[in-house]
Motif scaffolding. Sequence first.
Motif, PDB file in Angstrom:
ATOM      1  N   LYS A   1      -8.375 -14.011   2.546  1.00  0.00           N
ATOM      2  CA  LYS A   1      -8.746 -13.632   1.083  1.00  0.00           C
ATOM      3  C   LYS A   1      -7.599 -13.512   0.066  1.00  0.00           C
ATOM      4  O   LYS A   1      -7.838 -12.968  -0.861  1.00  0.00           O
ATOM      5  CB  LYS A   1      -9.435 -12.385   1.183  1.00  0.00           C
ATOM      6  CG  LYS A   1     -11.067 -12.488   1.872  1.00  0.00           C
ATOM      7  CD  LYS A   1     -11.754 -11.335   1.615  1.00  0.00           C
ATOM      8  CE  LYS A   1     -11.955 -10.324   2.602  1.00  0.00           C
ATOM      9  NZ  LYS A   1     -12.741  -9.003   2.458  1.00  0.00           N
TER      10      LYS A   1
ATOM     11  N   ILE B   1      -5.129 -14.145  -2.738  1.00  0.00           N
ATOM     12  CA  ILE B   1      -5.482 -14.824  -4.019  1.00  0.00           C
ATOM     13  C   ILE B   1      -4.225 -15.882  -4.600  1.00  0.00           C
ATOM     14  O   ILE B   1      -2.973 -15.023  -4.748  1.00  0.00           O
ATOM     15  CB  ILE B   1      -6.051 -13.863  -4.883  1.00  0.00           C
ATOM     16  CG1 ILE B   1      -7.138 -13.177  -4.506  1.00  0.00           C
ATOM     17  CG2 ILE B   1      -6.379 -14.723  -6.180  1.00  0.00           C
ATOM     18  CD1 ILE B   1      -7.571 -11.814  -5.497  1.00  0.00           C
TER      19      ILE B   1
ATOM     20  N   ARG C   1      -2.367 -17.482  -7.228  1.00  0.00           N
ATOM     21  CA  ARG C   1      -1.956 -17.266  -8.714  1.00  0.00           C
ATOM     22  C   ARG C   1      -1.252 -18.313  -9.391  1.00  0.00           C
ATOM     23  O   ARG C   1      -0.467 -18.904  -8.487  1.00  0.00           O
ATOM     24  CB  ARG C   1      -1.537 -15.937  -9.124  1.00  0.00           C
ATOM     25  CG  ARG C   1      -2.181 -14.618  -8.523  1.00  0.00           C
ATOM     26  CD  ARG C   1      -3.468 -14.270  -9.087  1.00  0.00           C
ATOM     27  NE  ARG C   1      -4.111 -13.075  -8.835  1.00  0.00           N
ATOM     28  CZ  ARG C   1      -5.258 -12.651  -9.150  1.00  0.00           C
ATOM     29  NH1 ARG C   1      -5.698 -13.368  -9.947  1.00  0.00           N
ATOM     30  NH2 ARG C   1      -5.730 -11.383  -8.474  1.00  0.00           N
TER      31      ARG C   1
ATOM     32  N   ARG D   1       3.563 -14.225  -2.295  1.00  0.00           N
ATOM     33  CA  ARG D   1       4.536 -13.303  -2.158  1.00  0.00           C
ATOM     34  C   ARG D   1       5.442 -13.687  -0.918  1.00  0.00           C
ATOM     35  O   ARG D   1       5.850 -14.645  -1.022  1.00  0.00           O
ATOM     36  CB  ARG D   1       3.977 -11.678  -2.140  1.00  0.00           C
ATOM     37  CG  ARG D   1       3.541 -11.304  -3.600  1.00  0.00           C
ATOM     38  CD  ARG D   1       2.783  -9.948  -3.493  1.00  0.00           C
ATOM     39  NE  ARG D   1       1.386  -9.958  -2.843  1.00  0.00           N
ATOM     40  CZ  ARG D   1       0.157 -10.424  -3.227  1.00  0.00           C
ATOM     41  NH1 ARG D   1       0.355 -10.627  -4.637  1.00  0.00           N
ATOM     42  NH2 ARG D   1      -0.797 -10.401  -2.828  1.00  0.00           N
TER      43      ARG D   1
ATOM     44  N   LYS E   1       4.255 -13.968   2.304  1.00  0.00           N
ATOM     45  CA  LYS E   1       3.568 -14.619   3.355  1.00  0.00           C
ATOM     46  C   LYS E   1       3.190 -16.343   3.023  1.00  0.00           C
ATOM     47  O   LYS E   1       3.092 -16.384   1.801  1.00  0.00           O
ATOM     48  CB  LYS E   1       2.366 -13.815   3.743  1.00  0.00           C
ATOM     49  CG  LYS E   1       3.138 -12.358   4.357  1.00  0.00           C
ATOM     50  CD  LYS E   1       1.679 -11.714   4.797  1.00  0.00           C
ATOM     51  CE  LYS E   1       1.883 -10.202   4.646  1.00  0.00           C
ATOM     52  NZ  LYS E   1       0.710  -9.363   4.965  1.00  0.00           N
TER      53      LYS E   1
ATOM     54  N   TYR F   1      -8.580  -7.329  -3.494  1.00  0.00           N
ATOM     55  CA  TYR F   1      -7.724  -7.863  -2.093  1.00  0.00           C
ATOM     56  C   TYR F   1      -6.651  -6.830  -2.053  1.00  0.00           C
ATOM     57  O   TYR F   1      -6.085  -6.619  -3.207  1.00  0.00           O
ATOM     58  CB  TYR F   1      -7.371  -9.203  -2.344  1.00  0.00           C
ATOM     59  CG  TYR F   1      -6.406  -9.814  -1.112  1.00  0.00           C
ATOM     60  CD1 TYR F   1      -6.955  -9.935   0.179  1.00  0.00           C
ATOM     61  CD2 TYR F   1      -4.886  -9.696  -1.239  1.00  0.00           C
ATOM     62  CE1 TYR F   1      -6.253 -10.511   1.184  1.00  0.00           C
ATOM     63  CE2 TYR F   1      -4.269 -10.217  -0.184  1.00  0.00           C
ATOM     64  CZ  TYR F   1      -4.784 -10.477   0.966  1.00  0.00           C
ATOM     65  OH  TYR F   1      -3.812 -10.784   2.069  1.00  0.00           O
TER      66      TYR F   1
ATOM     67  N   ASP G   1      -3.128  -6.697  -0.321  1.00  0.00           N
ATOM     68  CA  ASP G   1      -2.040  -7.250   0.596  1.00  0.00           C
ATOM     69  C   ASP G   1      -1.208  -6.051   1.252  1.00  0.00           C
ATOM     70  O   ASP G   1      -0.580  -5.483   0.686  1.00  0.00           O
ATOM     71  CB  ASP G   1      -1.231  -8.251  -0.126  1.00  0.00           C
ATOM     72  CG  ASP G   1      -0.181  -8.723   0.548  1.00  0.00           C
ATOM     73  OD1 ASP G   1      -0.273  -8.914   1.797  1.00  0.00           O
ATOM     74  OD2 ASP G   1       0.599 -10.096  -0.021  1.00  0.00           O
ATOM     75  N   LEU G   2      -1.577  -6.092   2.560  1.00  0.00           N
ATOM     76  CA  LEU G   2      -0.979  -4.821   3.333  1.00  0.00           C
ATOM     77  C   LEU G   2       0.126  -5.281   4.196  1.00  0.00           C
ATOM     78  O   LEU G   2       0.291  -6.430   4.950  1.00  0.00           O
ATOM     79  CB  LEU G   2      -2.053  -4.353   4.715  1.00  0.00           C
ATOM     80  CG  LEU G   2      -3.396  -3.826   3.658  1.00  0.00           C
ATOM     81  CD1 LEU G   2      -4.518  -3.647   4.693  1.00  0.00           C
ATOM     82  CD2 LEU G   2      -3.204  -2.250   3.135  1.00  0.00           C
ATOM     83  N   PRO G   3       1.097  -4.396   4.450  1.00  0.00           N
ATOM     84  CA  PRO G   3       2.312  -4.709   5.195  1.00  0.00           C
ATOM     85  C   PRO G   3       1.985  -4.534   6.636  1.00  0.00           C
ATOM     86  O   PRO G   3       0.648  -4.196   6.832  1.00  0.00           O
ATOM     87  CB  PRO G   3       3.175  -3.404   4.761  1.00  0.00           C
ATOM     88  CG  PRO G   3       2.495  -2.666   4.320  1.00  0.00           C
ATOM     89  CD  PRO G   3       1.290  -3.163   3.889  1.00  0.00           C
TER      90      PRO G   3
ATOM     91  N   GLU H   1       8.758  -2.927  -3.572  1.00  0.00           N
ATOM     92  CA  GLU H   1       7.410  -3.163  -3.278  1.00  0.00           C
ATOM     93  C   GLU H   1       7.044  -3.176  -1.616  1.00  0.00           C
ATOM     94  O   GLU H   1       7.970  -3.949  -1.050  1.00  0.00           O
ATOM     95  CB  GLU H   1       7.050  -4.243  -4.123  1.00  0.00           C
ATOM     96  CG  GLU H   1       7.570  -5.527  -3.852  1.00  0.00           C
ATOM     97  CD  GLU H   1       6.827  -6.674  -2.787  1.00  0.00           C
ATOM     98  OE1 GLU H   1       7.471  -7.434  -2.256  1.00  0.00           O
ATOM     99  OE2 GLU H   1       5.737  -6.065  -2.263  1.00  0.00           O
TER     100      GLU H   1
ATOM    101  N   ALA I   1       0.729  -5.526  -2.225  1.00  0.00           N
ATOM    102  CA  ALA I   1       0.062  -5.745  -3.663  1.00  0.00           C
ATOM    103  C   ALA I   1      -1.293  -5.336  -3.374  1.00  0.00           C
ATOM    104  O   ALA I   1      -2.107  -5.748  -2.694  1.00  0.00           O
ATOM    105  CB  ALA I   1       0.287  -7.200  -3.898  1.00  0.00           C
TER     106      ALA I   1
ATOM    107  N   GLU J   1      -4.782  -6.587  -5.652  1.00  0.00           N
ATOM    108  CA  GLU J   1      -5.230  -7.530  -6.492  1.00  0.00           C
ATOM    109  C   GLU J   1      -6.644  -7.125  -7.328  1.00  0.00           C
ATOM    110  O   GLU J   1      -7.627  -7.022  -6.347  1.00  0.00           O
ATOM    111  CB  GLU J   1      -5.301  -9.093  -5.839  1.00  0.00           C
ATOM    112  CG  GLU J   1      -4.101  -9.249  -5.213  1.00  0.00           C
ATOM    113  CD  GLU J   1      -3.827 -10.720  -5.475  1.00  0.00           C
ATOM    114  OE1 GLU J   1      -4.158 -11.394  -6.463  1.00  0.00           O
ATOM    115  OE2 GLU J   1      -2.883 -11.199  -4.693  1.00  0.00           O
TER     116      GLU J   1
ATOM    117  N   ALA K   1      -5.514 -10.243 -12.115  1.00  0.00           N
ATOM    118  CA  ALA K   1      -4.128 -10.043 -11.708  1.00  0.00           C
ATOM    119  C   ALA K   1      -3.681  -9.277 -10.418  1.00  0.00           C
ATOM    120  O   ALA K   1      -4.499  -8.498  -9.612  1.00  0.00           O
ATOM    121  CB  ALA K   1      -3.347  -9.454 -12.794  1.00  0.00           C
ATOM    122  N   ALA K   2      -2.429  -9.736 -10.089  1.00  0.00           N
ATOM    123  CA  ALA K   2      -1.866  -9.022  -8.673  1.00  0.00           C
ATOM    124  C   ALA K   2      -0.997  -8.010  -9.281  1.00  0.00           C
ATOM    125  O   ALA K   2       0.030  -8.201 -10.247  1.00  0.00           O
ATOM    126  CB  ALA K   2      -1.264  -9.942  -7.933  1.00  0.00           C
TER     127      ALA K   2
END
Lengths: 357, 127
Positions: free
Chosen positions: A283, A285, A287, A337, A339, B41, B43-45, B56, B59, B61, B65-66
């Motif tokens: 999932k 995204i 960009r 990012r 990953k 969404y 984005d998990l560590p 950081e 993220a 989303e 935008a993120a």
Amino acid sequence: MKQTCLYEKHVALGALISPFGGFEMPIQYAGITPEHMAVREKVGVFDVSHMGEVTVKGKDAERYVQHIFTNDIAGAPVGKIYYGMMCYENGGTVDDLLVYKMGENDFFLVINAANIDKDWAWMQENAKGFDIDLQNRSDFYGQIAVQGPDAEKTVEQVLGLKCSELVFYTVKTIGDVIVSRTGYTGEDGFEIYASHAYIQECWDKLIAAGVQPCGLGCRDTLRFEVGLPLYGDELSADITPIMAGLGIFVKLDKQEFIGKEALAKQKSEGPAKKIVGIELADKAIPRHGYPVLNMQGETIGEVTTGYHTLSTDKSVCMALIDAQYAKLDTEVQIQIRKKVFPGKTVKKQFYNKSYKK
Amino acid sequence: MAKVIEGLYYSESHEYVKVEGNIGYIGITDYAQHALGNVVYVDLPDVDDEVTAGEEFGAVESVKAASDIISPVSGTIVEVNEALDDEPELLNKDPWENWIIKVELSDKGELDALMDAKAYEAFCENA
């Protein structure tokens, strides 16, 4: 920063305003998702007054448009509209645009807001030797787009503009008002060009009738889902129409137009890079600007536009990548990012258009 | 929903820390979720990752935008809110209940650099 003739109305509606193409434009009102769904399921109205308009009239008008435009308008009936590009000699894209045939040797060109100054300079520069009257009318025209399955009913009943007889990509004038069956959402819809005062009046009537005001946020998600390009993302001075997969709008059998030789060569040899669709398994995204990698981890291109699509609940993007990876179902990866996520190339239309042809 | 909650620590990038003993629950504020719009969404560590104050760690989303999530404190992640994987919209529904990571704090002194509820509320009003 410029404002459109509807700016005060956007502020009054509580829109989130951001700069786009040199204008302070509404990005969203209720939110991208409800606005997107209103256009897919019912109807929405967009302020697209930032778009530029150029008129070409006179003895050599058709020959001039043929010279600067990649599509072929020879023998076009009055009222027909063509989509295509203006290209540099090297095939790179100056802009993508619509050409409306308003009359014999009378054309109305619609160009992107961010490119108005550049296009206008380009058009003037290439007008030498043509007997034409070229006018930049961008500051005169306001423009709204009424889009969605209920668009025809809305334009006829709320605005009192008879438009049901228009087929897709045709135009008519009602007094000074220009109405075309066009849009940038993949849905049926109309675009209306007129004086600021008239456009303001239309906007007020549509809002009063309960039509959803829609910002540039959902304009982008809507056009992306149906695979329509945005200049600056999928087309640019470095991205030719051939690379973008828009060769159908480049008529190489036409006698002459700027960029023809370079585009013909690129088409026959095959471009080094192509715009493709990519679907991710995850999932996350993708960009604009994120790197696309092959399975060995080498960079093969970058994302041009990406979203988690609202209509299909998938993370997908368009990307410009090395042509050798462009075949459908090729495994690729996208770095988001820190990953890297696996995906595969797919058709760059993520949702089916429903035009009224 | 409460705009701010008393007793939490807040950063200028709109994250909060709720402290219980040596543990900090880090999430995004109501102001942040509102500014982002529909979260689609997160984005998990991973658990055991180190986080550093001001850097950081993931993220959030929205459609458009993120946005990076900046850790307000340093430490080691002991738990990640996995529910956000399937239901990222929980951050819109209740960002206070739905923290993002749980961290074992390495330096509680860092909390002094953060805002309290009153200061954060004023900060948002001037944003």
